[in-house]
Design a protein around this motif. Structure first.
Motif, PDB file in Angstrom:
ATOM      1  N   GLN A 124       0.833  -1.204   0.000  1.00  0.00           N
ATOM      2  CA  GLN A 124       0.000   0.000   0.000  1.00  0.00           C
ATOM      3  C   GLN A 124       0.868   1.255   0.000  1.00  0.00           C
ATOM      4  O   GLN A 124       0.584   2.222  -0.699  1.00  0.00           O
ATOM      5  CB  GLN A 124      -0.934  -0.004   1.205  1.00  0.00           C
ATOM      6  N   ALA A 125       1.940   1.242   0.795  1.00  0.00           N
ATOM      7  CA  ALA A 125       2.833   2.393   0.872  1.00  0.00           C
ATOM      8  C   ALA A 125       3.510   2.640  -0.478  1.00  0.00           C
ATOM      9  O   ALA A 125       3.644   3.790  -0.912  1.00  0.00           O
ATOM     10  CB  ALA A 125       3.879   2.182   1.958  1.00  0.00           C
ATOM     11  N   GLU A 126       3.914   1.581  -1.131  1.00  0.00           N
ATOM     12  CA  GLU A 126       4.542   1.718  -2.444  1.00  0.00           C
ATOM     13  C   GLU A 126       3.562   2.318  -3.453  1.00  0.00           C
ATOM     14  O   GLU A 126       3.909   3.231  -4.201  1.00  0.00           O
ATOM     15  CB  GLU A 126       5.030   0.351  -2.927  1.00  0.00           C
ATOM     16  N   GLU A 127       2.340   1.813  -3.466  1.00  0.00           N
ATOM     17  CA  GLU A 127       1.323   2.341  -4.383  1.00  0.00           C
ATOM     18  C   GLU A 127       1.014   3.811  -4.100  1.00  0.00           C
ATOM     19  O   GLU A 127       0.892   4.622  -5.021  1.00  0.00           O
ATOM     20  CB  GLU A 127       0.037   1.523  -4.270  1.00  0.00           C
TER      21      GLU A 127
ATOM     22  N   HIS B 275       1.367   9.520  -5.585  1.00  0.00           N
ATOM     23  CA  HIS B 275       1.594  10.900  -5.151  1.00  0.00           C
ATOM     24  C   HIS B 275       2.942  11.451  -5.610  1.00  0.00           C
ATOM     25  O   HIS B 275       3.358  12.514  -5.163  1.00  0.00           O
ATOM     26  CB  HIS B 275       1.441  10.993  -3.629  1.00  0.00           C
ATOM     27  N   LYS B 276       3.603  10.682  -6.495  1.00  0.00           N
ATOM     28  CA  LYS B 276       4.855  11.101  -7.126  1.00  0.00           C
ATOM     29  C   LYS B 276       5.951  11.471  -6.121  1.00  0.00           C
ATOM     30  O   LYS B 276       6.671  12.437  -6.297  1.00  0.00           O
ATOM     31  CB  LYS B 276       4.606  12.242  -8.109  1.00  0.00           C
ATOM     32  N   TRP B 277       6.059  10.643  -5.063  1.00  0.00           N
ATOM     33  CA  TRP B 277       7.152  10.827  -4.126  1.00  0.00           C
ATOM     34  C   TRP B 277       8.438  10.408  -4.817  1.00  0.00           C
ATOM     35  O   TRP B 277       8.429   9.586  -5.734  1.00  0.00           O
ATOM     36  CB  TRP B 277       6.944   9.991  -2.871  1.00  0.00           C
ATOM     37  N   ALA B 278       9.551  10.936  -4.376  1.00  0.00           N
ATOM     38  CA  ALA B 278      10.847  10.617  -4.971  1.00  0.00           C
ATOM     39  C   ALA B 278      11.131   9.117  -4.846  1.00  0.00           C
ATOM     40  O   ALA B 278      10.730   8.468  -3.884  1.00  0.00           O
ATOM     41  CB  ALA B 278      11.945  11.426  -4.298  1.00  0.00           C
ATOM     42  N   ASP B 279      11.844   8.589  -5.840  1.00  0.00           N
ATOM     43  CA  ASP B 279      12.191   7.170  -5.845  1.00  0.00           C
ATOM     44  C   ASP B 279      13.291   6.852  -4.839  1.00  0.00           C
ATOM     45  O   ASP B 279      14.020   7.736  -4.389  1.00  0.00           O
ATOM     46  CB  ASP B 279      12.678   6.747  -7.240  1.00  0.00           C
ATOM     47  N   GLY B 280      13.405   5.574  -4.531  1.00  0.00           N
ATOM     48  CA  GLY B 280      14.497   5.093  -3.690  1.00  0.00           C
ATOM     49  C   GLY B 280      14.459   5.662  -2.290  1.00  0.00           C
ATOM     50  O   GLY B 280      13.409   5.788  -1.679  1.00  0.00           O
ATOM     51  N   ASN B 281      15.630   6.027  -1.797  1.00  0.00           N
ATOM     52  CA  ASN B 281      15.764   6.518  -0.429  1.00  0.00           C
ATOM     53  C   ASN B 281      15.489   8.009  -0.289  1.00  0.00           C
ATOM     54  O   ASN B 281      15.584   8.539   0.807  1.00  0.00           O
ATOM     55  CB  ASN B 281      17.163   6.200   0.107  1.00  0.00           C
ATOM     56  N   ALA B 282      15.149   8.686  -1.375  1.00  0.00           N
ATOM     57  CA  ALA B 282      14.926  10.130  -1.317  1.00  0.00           C
ATOM     58  C   ALA B 282      13.728  10.497  -0.435  1.00  0.00           C
ATOM     59  O   ALA B 282      13.697  11.574   0.141  1.00  0.00           O
ATOM     60  CB  ALA B 282      14.750  10.699  -2.715  1.00  0.00           C
ATOM     61  N   SER B 283      12.764   9.609  -0.314  1.00  0.00           N
ATOM     62  CA  SER B 283      11.581   9.855   0.528  1.00  0.00           C
ATOM     63  C   SER B 283      11.450   8.790   1.609  1.00  0.00           C
ATOM     64  O   SER B 283      10.346   8.445   2.014  1.00  0.00           O
ATOM     65  CB  SER B 283      10.315   9.856  -0.333  1.00  0.00           C
ATOM     66  N   ILE B 284      12.563   8.278   2.090  1.00  0.00           N
ATOM     67  CA  ILE B 284      12.531   7.126   2.995  1.00  0.00           C
ATOM     68  C   ILE B 284      11.780   7.396   4.294  1.00  0.00           C
ATOM     69  O   ILE B 284      11.060   6.527   4.792  1.00  0.00           O
ATOM     70  CB  ILE B 284      13.960   6.584   3.264  1.00  0.00           C
ATOM     71  N   ILE B 285      11.889   8.590   4.846  1.00  0.00           N
ATOM     72  CA  ILE B 285      11.186   8.883   6.102  1.00  0.00           C
ATOM     73  C   ILE B 285       9.681   8.889   5.866  1.00  0.00           C
ATOM     74  O   ILE B 285       8.918   8.266   6.595  1.00  0.00           O
ATOM     75  CB  ILE B 285      11.671  10.213   6.710  1.00  0.00           C
TER      76      ILE B 285
END
Length: 88
Positions: free
Chosen positions: A25-28, A33-43
């Protein structure tokens, strides 16, 4: 699966174990919502995983932003080692 302790702004805490459903669900949600890929939006992604698990187990009906406004801290909960099974 990891266990997290959520501390809310009113002082109460909850322990949450995210499921694979919460991870998906978090990935979807992040992609939609076009969050940054990878660790850029890890928090943000990590917080959403805990939020999704909290919703799926019926502990909140709030949306993500409203729920996040009630959260003071999210930390990894350390499980006590079972002396009878040191590999647990």
């Amino acid at each position: 699966m990891q266990k997290f302790t959520v501390t809310y702004t009113d002082g109460h805490t909850e322990e949450i174990r995210p499921t694979m459903r919460a991870l998906c669900q978090a990935e979807e949600y992040a992609q939609a919502h076009k969050w940054a890929d990878g660790n850029a939006s890890i928090i943000r992604k990590s917080n959403y995983i805990v939020f999704a698990a909290t919703r799926f187990c019926g502990r909140t009906t709030l949306d993500f932003d409203a729920w996040l406004d009630t959260v003071a801290d999210i930390s990894n909960a350390q499980e006590a080692e079972d002396p009878a099974n040191p590999t647990a």
